[in-house]
Design a protein around this motif. Structure first.
Motif, PDB file in Angstrom:
ATOM      1  N   UNK A   4      49.753   0.291  -8.279  1.00 17.85           N
ATOM      2  CA  UNK A   4      49.256  -1.519  -8.273  1.00 17.85           C
ATOM      3  C   UNK A   4      47.726  -1.134  -8.692  1.00 17.85           C
ATOM      4  N   UNK A   5      47.339  -2.238  -9.437  1.00 19.13           N
ATOM      5  CA  UNK A   5      45.969  -2.535  -9.887  1.00 19.13           C
ATOM      6  C   UNK A   5      45.063  -2.177  -8.257  1.00 19.13           C
ATOM      7  N   UNK A   6      45.211  -2.470  -6.913  1.00 14.92           N
ATOM      8  CA  UNK A   6      44.448  -1.736  -6.618  1.00 14.92           C
ATOM      9  C   UNK A   6      44.520  -0.583  -6.117  1.00 14.92           C
ATOM     10  N   UNK A   7      45.645   0.459  -5.540  1.00 12.06           N
ATOM     11  CA  UNK A   7      45.930   1.652  -5.755  1.00 12.06           C
ATOM     12  C   UNK A   7      45.093   1.950  -7.411  1.00 12.06           C
ATOM     13  N   UNK A   8      45.098   1.491  -8.018  1.00 13.18           N
ATOM     14  CA  UNK A   8      44.827   2.450  -9.997  1.00 13.18           C
ATOM     15  C   UNK A   8      43.242   2.146  -9.659  1.00 13.18           C
ATOM     16  N   UNK A   9      42.765   0.948  -8.874  1.00 14.05           N
ATOM     17  CA  UNK A   9      41.312   1.494  -9.322  1.00 14.05           C
ATOM     18  C   UNK A   9      40.628   1.782  -7.925  1.00 14.05           C
ATOM     19  N   UNK A  10      41.303   2.663  -7.057  1.00 14.19           N
ATOM     20  CA  UNK A  10      40.620   3.334  -6.020  1.00 14.19           C
ATOM     21  C   UNK A  10      40.206   4.344  -6.739  1.00 14.19           C
ATOM     22  N   UNK A  11      41.598   5.071  -7.466  1.00 15.85           N
ATOM     23  CA  UNK A  11      41.955   6.357  -8.239  1.00 15.85           C
ATOM     24  C   UNK A  11      41.052   6.535  -9.325  1.00 15.85           C
ATOM     25  N   UNK A  12      40.599   5.862 -10.002  1.00 19.06           N
ATOM     26  CA  UNK A  12      39.228   5.107 -11.110  1.00 19.06           C
ATOM     27  C   UNK A  12      38.273   5.440 -10.286  1.00 19.06           C
ATOM     28  N   UNK A  13      37.819   4.706  -9.738  1.00 15.46           N
ATOM     29  CA  UNK A  13      36.766   4.438  -8.940  1.00 15.46           C
ATOM     30  C   UNK A  13      35.949   6.044  -8.135  1.00 15.46           C
ATOM     31  N   UNK A  14      37.188   7.016  -7.809  1.00 18.73           N
ATOM     32  CA  UNK A  14      36.697   8.370  -7.017  1.00 18.73           C
ATOM     33  C   UNK A  14      37.174   8.982  -8.206  1.00 18.73           C
ATOM     34  N   UNK A  15      37.463   9.453 -10.274  1.00 15.27           N
ATOM     35  CA  UNK A  15      37.286   9.901 -10.591  1.00 15.27           C
ATOM     36  C   UNK A  15      38.461  10.734 -11.150  1.00 15.27           C
ATOM     37  N   UNK A  16      39.680  10.046  -9.782  1.00 13.62           N
ATOM     38  CA  UNK A  16      40.876  10.702  -9.871  1.00 13.62           C
ATOM     39  C   UNK A  16      42.053  10.660 -11.177  1.00 13.62           C
ATOM     40  N   UNK A  17      41.818   8.890 -11.277  1.00 12.32           N
ATOM     41  CA  UNK A  17      42.518   9.140 -11.861  1.00 12.32           C
ATOM     42  C   UNK A  17      43.115   9.615 -13.028  1.00 12.32           C
ATOM     43  N   UNK A  18      42.464  10.443 -13.775  1.00 11.61           N
ATOM     44  CA  UNK A  18      42.409  11.489 -14.862  1.00 11.61           C
ATOM     45  C   UNK A  18      43.226  12.636 -14.845  1.00 11.61           C
TER      46      UNK A  18
END
Length: 115
Positions: A86-100
């Motif tokens: 979800x956008x909520x979860x994706x945003x958290x992963x981006x903010x923590x640097x884990x998305x990539x």
């Protein structure tokens, strides 16, 4: 386990897809971690995909679950990715640097890696 559930399925190409539903929080991560580790060690997939389409909430323990799952998979040579957060979860992963690291686009918008 209350609040979350995970089911696993094998794809013909050798990947394991884990469909996660509910919340990734302090009350659910231990059981989910055990399920992930069991599948990694039992099936030894070349790719493990966590589909988060139906995840409604994730706190810091959920983030830790994803980071730890990635590390455990990497240690045995398995690629570990997340899809459809979800956008909520994706945003958290981006903010923590884990998305990539988890196979997602690190900027806003839809994930870059889809199956």
């Amino acid at each position: 386990m209350s609040g979350a559930a995970m089911t696993a399925r094998q794809q013909a190409d050798g990947a394991t897809v884990m469909d996660v539903r509910g919340s990734l929080d302090v009350t659910t991560v231990d059981a989910l971690r055990a399920t992930i580790l069991d599948a990694l060690h039992r099936d030894r997939p070349r790719l493990m995909i966590l589909d988060l389409t139906l995840v409604t909430f994730m706190d810091s323990t959920g983030i830790g679950l994803l980071a730890g799952g990635h590390q455990s998979a990497r240690d045995q040579g398995t690629r570990f990715v997340v899809r459809n957060p979800s956008e909520f979860v994706h945003r958290q992963l981006r903010l923590t640097g884990l998305a990539g690291m988890l196979g997602l686009c690190s900027t806003s918008g839809p994930p870059a890696w889809r199956i």
